[in-house]
Design an enzyme around this catalytic site. Structure first.
Site, PDB file in Angstrom:
ATOM      1  N   ASN A   1       0.870  -1.172   0.000  1.00 19.73           N
ATOM      2  CA  ASN A   1       0.000   0.000   0.000  1.00 19.73           C
ATOM      3  C   ASN A   1       0.909   1.224   0.000  1.00 19.73           C
ATOM      4  OD1 ASN A   1      -1.695   2.146   0.527  1.00 19.73           O
ATOM      5  ND2 ASN A   1      -2.803   1.123   2.182  1.00 19.73           N
ATOM      6  N   VAL A   2       0.953   1.939  -1.120  1.00 17.79           N
ATOM      7  CA  VAL A   2       1.906   3.045  -1.248  1.00 17.79           C
ATOM      8  C   VAL A   2       1.588   4.214  -0.315  1.00 17.79           C
ATOM      9  CG1 VAL A   2       2.577   2.471  -3.613  1.00 17.79           C
ATOM     10  CG2 VAL A   2       0.638   4.037  -3.221  1.00 17.79           C
TER      11      VAL A   2
ATOM     12  N   TYR B   1      -8.880  14.267  -8.587  1.00 20.82           N
ATOM     13  CA  TYR B   1      -7.926  13.627  -9.495  1.00 20.82           C
ATOM     14  C   TYR B   1      -7.109  14.673 -10.256  1.00 20.82           C
ATOM     15  CZ  TYR B   1      -6.265  10.271 -13.014  1.00 20.82           C
ATOM     16  OH  TYR B   1      -5.486   9.476 -13.842  1.00 20.82           O
ATOM     17  N   ALA B   2      -7.773  15.701 -10.760  1.00 19.93           N
ATOM     18  CA  ALA B   2      -7.079  16.756 -11.497  1.00 19.93           C
ATOM     19  C   ALA B   2      -6.060  17.461 -10.609  1.00 19.93           C
ATOM     20  CB  ALA B   2      -8.083  17.767 -12.049  1.00 19.93           C
TER      21      ALA B   2
ATOM     22  N   LYS C   1      -2.992  15.200 -10.279  1.00 10.39           N
ATOM     23  CA  LYS C   1      -2.223  15.026 -11.514  1.00 10.39           C
ATOM     24  C   LYS C   1      -1.562  16.336 -11.952  1.00 10.39           C
ATOM     25  CE  LYS C   1      -2.835  10.663 -11.844  1.00 10.39           C
ATOM     26  NZ  LYS C   1      -1.681   9.763 -11.610  1.00 10.39           N
TER      27      LYS C   1
END
Length: 239
Positions: free
Chosen positions: A53-54, A145-146, A149
């Site tokens: 799990n990162v 999410y945007a 990223k």
């Protein structure tokens, strides 16, 4: 065999783009540490699976220690692990926001904080962070999410400066895929997929292998003079 004898770490490697990257690197000689939350659903020579799990800081340090002990060098890190939890901003829950931030940003940080300095000490290495066309242009219903990223670009440029500041040959780049036919898009209605495809100059969606080849290029010595760069691989989307 561009990666003969090299060690590569690829997160989100159970499927999609990550799996393609792991398989290509292994086919060209790399020892690949393929990281995911689940067991790998495939078996390929040169690819060793790790459940991780990162977002777990302690587990990531233990994973780094294991890799650094087992392999003489750590040459490539592909930060590909990511999730989406889409909702309009007014309806987005704390849980949706926090999970995407944790996986897509903290997860990326948790491994790079160890492997980046390791590469700096060994005076070589290539880190590729996976962003998205959504990070470049935004997207309705994907504020979380945007945000992550877009942040990848800042991290990429910062790490490109940090890990090379003393002259080490460490390169850090980003790849921003366009809409690609991974499992995430398999749940999207066909009319929307057709709309996405129509937004590209090539008139189609990408395939995971096409994104993976761009990532592998940046990982290789063929890209030895490229760092701090974002490579958009989107079929000419929004030109």
């Amino acid at each position: 065999m561009r990666f003969q004898g090299k060690t590569a770490i690829v997160t989100g490697a159970a499927g999609g783009i990550g799996r393609c990257v792991a398989e290509i690197l292994a086919s060209e000689g790399a020892n690949v540490c393929a990281v995911d939350m689940v067991e790998l659903p495939y078996s390929v020579d040169g690819v060793k699976g790790y459940k991780l799990n990162v977002t777990d800081t302690v587990a990531c340090k233990a994973f780094y220690d294991e890799v650094a002990t087992e392999y003489p060098t750590s040459d490539i890190l592909v930060n590909n692990a990511g999730v989406t939890r889409d909702a309009m901003t007014a309806k987005m829950t704390d849980e949706q926001w926090d999970l995407v931030i944790d996986v897509n940003l903290k997860g990326l940080f948790n491994l790079t904080r160890h492997f980046g300095p390791h590469m700096e000490r060994q005076n070589s290495g290539s880190i590729i962070n996976i962003s998205s066309v959504v990070g470049e242009f935004g997207n309705i219903g994907q504020a979380n999410y945007a945000a992550t990223k877009s942040a990848v670009y800042g991290l990429t440029k910062t790490w490109a400066k940090e890990f090379a500041r003393k002259g080490a040959a460490v390169r850090v780049n980003a790849v921003s895929p366009g809409y690609t036919m991974t499992d995430i898009l398999k749940t999207v209605p066909q009319d929307l997929l057709d709309k996405f495809a129509a937004q590209t100059m090539l008139g189609r969606l990408g395939q995971p292998e096409e994104i993976a080849k761009a990532i592998v290029f940046l990982a290789s010595d063929d890209a030895s003079y490229i760092t701090g760069h974002n490579l958009s691989v989107n079929g000419g989307m929004r030109l």
